[in-house]
Design a protein around this motif. Structure first.
Motif, PDB file in Angstrom:
ATOM      1  N   THR A   1      -7.477  40.610 -53.836  1.00 30.45           N
ATOM      2  CA  THR A   1      -6.531  40.505 -54.944  1.00 30.45           C
ATOM      3  C   THR A   1      -5.101  40.597 -54.415  1.00 30.45           C
ATOM      4  O   THR A   1      -4.813  41.451 -53.569  1.00 30.45           O
ATOM      5  CB  THR A   1      -6.770  41.650 -55.952  1.00 30.45           C
ATOM      6  N   PRO A   2      -4.174  39.754 -54.892  1.00 30.57           N
ATOM      7  CA  PRO A   2      -2.766  39.887 -54.497  1.00 30.57           C
ATOM      8  C   PRO A   2      -2.242  41.278 -54.855  1.00 30.57           C
ATOM      9  O   PRO A   2      -2.594  41.824 -55.902  1.00 30.57           O
ATOM     10  CB  PRO A   2      -2.070  38.794 -55.307  1.00 30.57           C
ATOM     11  N   ILE A   3      -1.421  41.825 -53.997  1.00 28.26           N
ATOM     12  CA  ILE A   3      -0.948  43.196 -54.175  1.00 28.26           C
ATOM     13  C   ILE A   3      -0.180  43.363 -55.487  1.00 28.26           C
ATOM     14  O   ILE A   3      -0.264  44.406 -56.146  1.00 28.26           O
ATOM     15  CB  ILE A   3      -0.074  43.634 -52.976  1.00 28.26           C
ATOM     16  N   GLU A   4       0.538  42.310 -55.918  1.00 30.90           N
ATOM     17  CA  GLU A   4       1.302  42.409 -57.160  1.00 30.90           C
ATOM     18  C   GLU A   4       0.380  42.470 -58.377  1.00 30.90           C
ATOM     19  O   GLU A   4       0.726  43.087 -59.401  1.00 30.90           O
ATOM     20  CB  GLU A   4       2.302  41.258 -57.299  1.00 30.90           C
ATOM     21  N   ASP A   5      -0.808  41.865 -58.290  1.00 30.70           N
ATOM     22  CA  ASP A   5      -1.764  41.941 -59.384  1.00 30.70           C
ATOM     23  C   ASP A   5      -2.345  43.350 -59.496  1.00 30.70           C
ATOM     24  O   ASP A   5      -2.602  43.842 -60.594  1.00 30.70           O
ATOM     25  CB  ASP A   5      -2.889  40.926 -59.190  1.00 30.70           C
ATOM     26  N   ALA A   6      -2.549  43.993 -58.353  1.00 34.00           N
ATOM     27  CA  ALA A   6      -3.031  45.378 -58.358  1.00 34.00           C
ATOM     28  C   ALA A   6      -1.994  46.287 -59.012  1.00 34.00           C
ATOM     29  O   ALA A   6      -2.334  47.174 -59.802  1.00 34.00           O
ATOM     30  CB  ALA A   6      -3.316  45.847 -56.934  1.00 34.00           C
ATOM     31  N   ALA A   7      -0.724  46.047 -58.713  1.00 32.56           N
ATOM     32  CA  ALA A   7       0.361  46.836 -59.314  1.00 32.56           C
ATOM     33  C   ALA A   7       0.400  46.638 -60.828  1.00 32.56           C
ATOM     34  O   ALA A   7       0.586  47.585 -61.598  1.00 32.56           O
ATOM     35  CB  ALA A   7       1.696  46.447 -58.689  1.00 32.56           C
ATOM     36  N   ARG A   8       0.193  45.381 -61.259  1.00 35.67           N
ATOM     37  CA  ARG A   8       0.198  45.089 -62.701  1.00 35.67           C
ATOM     38  C   ARG A   8      -0.956  45.792 -63.407  1.00 35.67           C
ATOM     39  O   ARG A   8      -0.782  46.343 -64.502  1.00 35.67           O
ATOM     40  CB  ARG A   8       0.100  43.565 -62.912  1.00 35.67           C
TER      41      ARG A   8
ATOM     42  N   VAL B   1     -14.869  49.505 -50.322  1.00 42.67           N
ATOM     43  CA  VAL B   1     -14.296  49.304 -48.980  1.00 42.67           C
ATOM     44  C   VAL B   1     -12.960  50.011 -48.798  1.00 42.67           C
ATOM     45  O   VAL B   1     -12.432  50.081 -47.686  1.00 42.67           O
ATOM     46  CB  VAL B   1     -14.127  47.803 -48.657  1.00 42.67           C
ATOM     47  N   GLY B   2     -12.401  50.545 -49.892  1.00 45.33           N
ATOM     48  CA  GLY B   2     -11.104  51.203 -49.760  1.00 45.33           C
ATOM     49  C   GLY B   2     -10.566  51.704 -51.081  1.00 45.33           C
ATOM     50  O   GLY B   2     -11.256  51.671 -52.103  1.00 45.33           O
ATOM     51  N   ILE B   3      -9.320  52.137 -51.042  1.00 48.43           N
ATOM     52  CA  ILE B   3      -8.624  52.565 -52.256  1.00 48.43           C
ATOM     53  C   ILE B   3      -7.149  52.207 -52.104  1.00 48.43           C
ATOM     54  O   ILE B   3      -6.580  52.298 -51.008  1.00 48.43           O
ATOM     55  CB  ILE B   3      -8.804  54.080 -52.514  1.00 48.43           C
ATOM     56  N   ILE B   4      -6.543  51.733 -53.184  1.00 47.36           N
ATOM     57  CA  ILE B   4      -5.117  51.399 -53.200  1.00 47.36           C
ATOM     58  C   ILE B   4      -4.444  52.272 -54.249  1.00 47.36           C
ATOM     59  O   ILE B   4      -4.964  52.426 -55.358  1.00 47.36           O
ATOM     60  CB  ILE B   4      -4.891  49.888 -53.487  1.00 47.36           C
ATOM     61  N   THR B   5      -3.315  52.883 -53.908  1.00 45.05           N
ATOM     62  CA  THR B   5      -2.649  53.813 -54.812  1.00 45.05           C
ATOM     63  C   THR B   5      -1.204  53.401 -55.072  1.00 45.05           C
ATOM     64  O   THR B   5      -0.669  52.483 -54.435  1.00 45.05           O
ATOM     65  CB  THR B   5      -2.645  55.233 -54.224  1.00 45.05           C
ATOM     66  N   GLN B   6      -0.570  54.101 -55.999  1.00 49.38           N
ATOM     67  CA  GLN B   6       0.839  53.842 -56.296  1.00 49.38           C
ATOM     68  C   GLN B   6       1.703  54.056 -55.060  1.00 49.38           C
ATOM     69  O   GLN B   6       2.695  53.349 -54.858  1.00 49.38           O
ATOM     70  CB  GLN B   6       1.307  54.762 -57.424  1.00 49.38           C
ATOM     71  N   THR B   7       1.341  55.005 -54.240  1.00 48.80           N
ATOM     72  CA  THR B   7       2.093  55.257 -53.008  1.00 48.80           C
ATOM     73  C   THR B   7       2.041  54.050 -52.088  1.00 48.80           C
ATOM     74  O   THR B   7       3.052  53.668 -51.478  1.00 48.80           O
ATOM     75  CB  THR B   7       1.538  56.491 -52.275  1.00 48.80           C
ATOM     76  N   ASP B   8       0.869  53.423 -51.985  1.00 46.81           N
ATOM     77  CA  ASP B   8       0.728  52.220 -51.166  1.00 46.81           C
ATOM     78  C   ASP B   8       1.591  51.088 -51.723  1.00 46.81           C
ATOM     79  O   ASP B   8       2.237  50.352 -50.965  1.00 46.81           O
ATOM     80  CB  ASP B   8      -0.735  51.768 -51.125  1.00 46.81           C
ATOM     81  N   ILE B   9       1.609  50.950 -53.042  1.00 52.68           N
ATOM     82  CA  ILE B   9       2.411  49.913 -53.692  1.00 52.68           C
ATOM     83  C   ILE B   9       3.890  50.154 -53.421  1.00 52.68           C
ATOM     84  O   ILE B   9       4.658  49.219 -53.157  1.00 52.68           O
ATOM     85  CB  ILE B   9       2.162  49.883 -55.216  1.00 52.68           C
ATOM     86  N   PHE B  10       4.299  51.409 -53.453  1.00 53.50           N
ATOM     87  CA  PHE B  10       5.690  51.761 -53.197  1.00 53.50           C
ATOM     88  C   PHE B  10       6.088  51.365 -51.773  1.00 53.50           C
ATOM     89  O   PHE B  10       7.194  50.853 -51.532  1.00 53.50           O
ATOM     90  CB  PHE B  10       5.893  53.262 -53.401  1.00 53.50           C
ATOM     91  N   LYS B  11       5.171  51.591 -50.818  1.00 47.66           N
ATOM     92  CA  LYS B  11       5.442  51.220 -49.429  1.00 47.66           C
ATOM     93  C   LYS B  11       5.607  49.705 -49.293  1.00 47.66           C
ATOM     94  O   LYS B  11       6.449  49.223 -48.526  1.00 47.66           O
ATOM     95  CB  LYS B  11       4.307  51.708 -48.529  1.00 47.66           C
ATOM     96  N   VAL B  12       4.794  48.951 -50.038  1.00 43.07           N
ATOM     97  CA  VAL B  12       4.906  47.495 -50.027  1.00 43.07           C
ATOM     98  C   VAL B  12       6.273  47.069 -50.552  1.00 43.07           C
ATOM     99  O   VAL B  12       6.932  46.184 -49.994  1.00 43.07           O
ATOM    100  CB  VAL B  12       3.793  46.848 -50.882  1.00 43.07           C
ATOM    101  N   PHE B  13       6.706  47.706 -51.629  1.00 42.10           N
ATOM    102  CA  PHE B  13       8.001  47.414 -52.233  1.00 42.10           C
ATOM    103  C   PHE B  13       9.123  47.616 -51.211  1.00 42.10           C
ATOM    104  O   PHE B  13      10.025  46.789 -51.083  1.00 42.10           O
ATOM    105  CB  PHE B  13       8.200  48.340 -53.441  1.00 42.10           C
ATOM    106  N   VAL B  14       9.054  48.704 -50.468  1.00 41.73           N
ATOM    107  CA  VAL B  14      10.055  49.010 -49.443  1.00 41.73           C
ATOM    108  C   VAL B  14      10.049  47.938 -48.354  1.00 41.73           C
ATOM    109  O   VAL B  14      11.104  47.477 -47.898  1.00 41.73           O
ATOM    110  CB  VAL B  14       9.802  50.404 -48.828  1.00 41.73           C
ATOM    111  N   GLU B  15       8.840  47.514 -47.949  1.00 39.40           N
ATOM    112  CA  GLU B  15       8.723  46.504 -46.901  1.00 39.40           C
ATOM    113  C   GLU B  15       9.250  45.153 -47.371  1.00 39.40           C
ATOM    114  O   GLU B  15       9.957  44.453 -46.632  1.00 39.40           O
ATOM    115  CB  GLU B  15       7.258  46.368 -46.462  1.00 39.40           C
ATOM    116  N   ILE B  16       8.909  44.766 -48.605  1.00 31.81           N
ATOM    117  CA  ILE B  16       9.318  43.470 -49.131  1.00 31.81           C
ATOM    118  C   ILE B  16      10.840  43.351 -49.164  1.00 31.81           C
ATOM    119  O   ILE B  16      11.410  42.314 -48.828  1.00 31.81           O
ATOM    120  CB  ILE B  16       8.729  43.241 -50.538  1.00 31.81           C
ATOM    121  N   PHE B  17      11.502  44.414 -49.571  1.00 33.21           N
ATOM    122  CA  PHE B  17      12.954  44.377 -49.687  1.00 33.21           C
ATOM    123  C   PHE B  17      13.667  44.623 -48.362  1.00 33.21           C
ATOM    124  O   PHE B  17      14.889  44.562 -48.290  1.00 33.21           O
ATOM    125  CB  PHE B  17      13.432  45.390 -50.733  1.00 33.21           C
ATOM    126  N   GLY B  18      12.906  44.897 -47.301  1.00 33.07           N
ATOM    127  CA  GLY B  18      13.517  45.072 -45.987  1.00 33.07           C
ATOM    128  C   GLY B  18      14.517  46.197 -45.919  1.00 33.07           C
ATOM    129  O   GLY B  18      15.508  46.125 -45.177  1.00 33.07           O
TER     130      GLY B  18
END
Length: 215
Positions: free
Chosen positions: A92-99, A119-136
């Motif tokens: 699943t695209p990461i933005e869909d998981a956030a939605r 196979v894993g778990i995705i959390t709000q903290t992980d989404i926040f890290k993605v946000f930080v990476e995307i914005f450089g």
């Protein structure tokens, strides 16, 4: 970017008959806030730190410490866990998981493969890290520009051209649209740019520079 690229693999799981005390101990030892409940290799529930907090007796209780420990030792996770578990596929695209998290008002999603295996778990903290990476945001020597753009084809391309002509390199782009408006906000993080030349060039197009910030 997919969920599998940012999820925590091999998450800690517990059985439905796990006691309250055991679950709380696992969370503290591993510094996590949720546990996936498994039975016969299937997800049957999820329990969070908040669930355990609400299940604890009130401080106003008349029970003594020994009685409290006894009650909590008898309390099983299956009695307090959330049974209707929302999951997400690893592709699943990461933005869909956030939605999904936002819509369901949940802070974590168990991740399954195409066969439905955990196979894993995705959390709000992980989404926040993605946000930080995307914005450089960790990249030094950049300038963050926020502009109001007319909602018509080609305008973002015009801005990109002027960034190129000013020697700049675009690190990230994000846009924000509001329904009913004929313009939108665009935020670009740029490096190695001649700032004065770029800002002056914006006078040639229908774009309004709202603010900028150097990193």
């Amino acid at each position: 970017m997919l969920v599998k690229d940012f999820m925590t693999r091999n998450p800690i799981t517990i059985a439905p008959e796990t006691s309250f005390s055991e679950a709380l101990k696992l969370m503290k030892q591993n510094k996590i806030k949720r546990l996936i409940v498994m039975k016969n290799e299937k997800i049957v529930g999820i329990v969070t730190e908040k669930d355990l907090l609400y299940a604890s007796p009130s401080k106003a209780t008349t029970l003594n410490i020994w009685e409290l420990h006894y009650l909590l030792s008898k309390l099983k996770i299956e009695e307090i866990m959330t049974k209707d578990v929302v999951t997400v596929n690893e592709n699943t695209p990461i933005e869909d998981a956030a939605r999904i998290m936002e819509e369901k008002d949940i802070s974590g999603l168990p991740v399954v493969d195409d066969a439905g295996r955990l196979v894993g778990i995705i959390t709000q903290t992980d989404i926040f890290k993605v946000f930080v990476e995307i914005f450089g945001t960790k990249r030094e020597g950049t300038i963050r520009y926020t502009m109001e753009m007319p909602d018509k084809p080609g305008e973002l391309l015009e801005v990109a051209k002027r960034i190129y002509e000013a020697g700049g390199n675009i690190i990230s782009i994000a846009t924000l649209f509001e329904e009913g408006k004929d313009s939108y906000l665009a935020t670009l993080r740029v490096e190695n740019i001649d700032h004065e030349k770029f800002v002056k060039s914006l006078d040639e197009i229908d774009v309004k520079l709202l603010y900028y910030h150097s990193n």
